[in-house]
Design a protein around this motif. Sequence first.
Motif, mmCIF file in Angstrom:
data_model
loop_
_atom_site.group_PDB
_atom_site.id
_atom_site.type_symbol
_atom_site.label_atom_id
_atom_site.label_comp_id
_atom_site.label_asym_id
_atom_site.label_seq_id
_atom_site.Cartn_x
_atom_site.Cartn_y
_atom_site.Cartn_z
ATOM 1 N N LYS A 66 48.247 48.410 62.020
ATOM 2 C CA LYS A 66 49.330 47.940 61.054
ATOM 3 C C LYS A 66 50.115 46.848 61.873
ATOM 4 O O LYS A 66 50.419 45.899 61.187
ATOM 5 N N ASP A 70 50.288 43.423 59.973
ATOM 6 C CA ASP A 70 51.653 42.784 59.274
ATOM 7 C C ASP A 70 51.938 41.551 59.994
ATOM 8 O O ASP A 70 52.427 40.663 59.008
ATOM 9 N N SER A 73 49.957 39.032 57.767
ATOM 10 C CA SER A 73 50.149 38.555 56.887
ATOM 11 C C SER A 73 51.568 37.792 56.797
ATOM 12 O O SER A 73 51.695 36.957 56.006
ATOM 13 N N TYR A 101 60.055 40.704 63.421
ATOM 14 C CA TYR A 101 59.150 42.030 63.210
ATOM 15 C C TYR A 101 59.073 42.732 64.481
ATOM 16 O O TYR A 101 59.131 43.761 64.768
#
Length: 203
Positions: A66, A70, A73, A101
């Motif tokens: 994940k 992420d 992306s 992030y």
Amino acid sequence: MAENRQEFNSNQTRQHLIDTFFELYSRMELEKISIKLLCDKSGVSRASFYKYFSDKYDLLETAENKLLDDMASLNRDLVYMDYSKYKRGEPFPNLYEVICYIHENRHIFKTLLSGRGDAQFQYRWKRNISYSIRQKLSHDATRYRYMHRGAVEYMLASSLIALYTYWLFDDNDISCIELSSMAAQVVFGSFYNFREDVTEAAR
């Protein structure tokens, strides 16, 4: 409505298990984390745990995937970024979003990048960054010729991860904006040093 609530609760439970796992992983070796300990600490039953993960290694891989997905992306538009239009001191798009992030998930990143963390995560992260850089170099190929592309990709990916790691462990006073500016200079400064203008050479 009930189905949405159930899905929301499932996502909450899955994330709670992941958060609890990394709380334990930050303090002890992976081999010492048992499913019983994880369930006792999280307050989630073993039956519920096995609804989401086959074992602790599956949980770890799911969390890592994940993070990497992420970040990939968030980085997808890096290929189109033009450093010449960047104003120093402003957050650099894509890099800034990735850094924010990382900051939001810093407890997980710090654990994975620590001495007891998963070395494969850093390898896969470096590979993902190298892929993004390769796309950028290919996108610019009509105008620029890059020397030693493979070495440039590896060097930049290693430098960015080293910069992020230093920030996480040694200098939290650097803001996300400042770090994105530093990261942009690492990436695009290296681009300038290892390229020649094809259009100029053709004249």
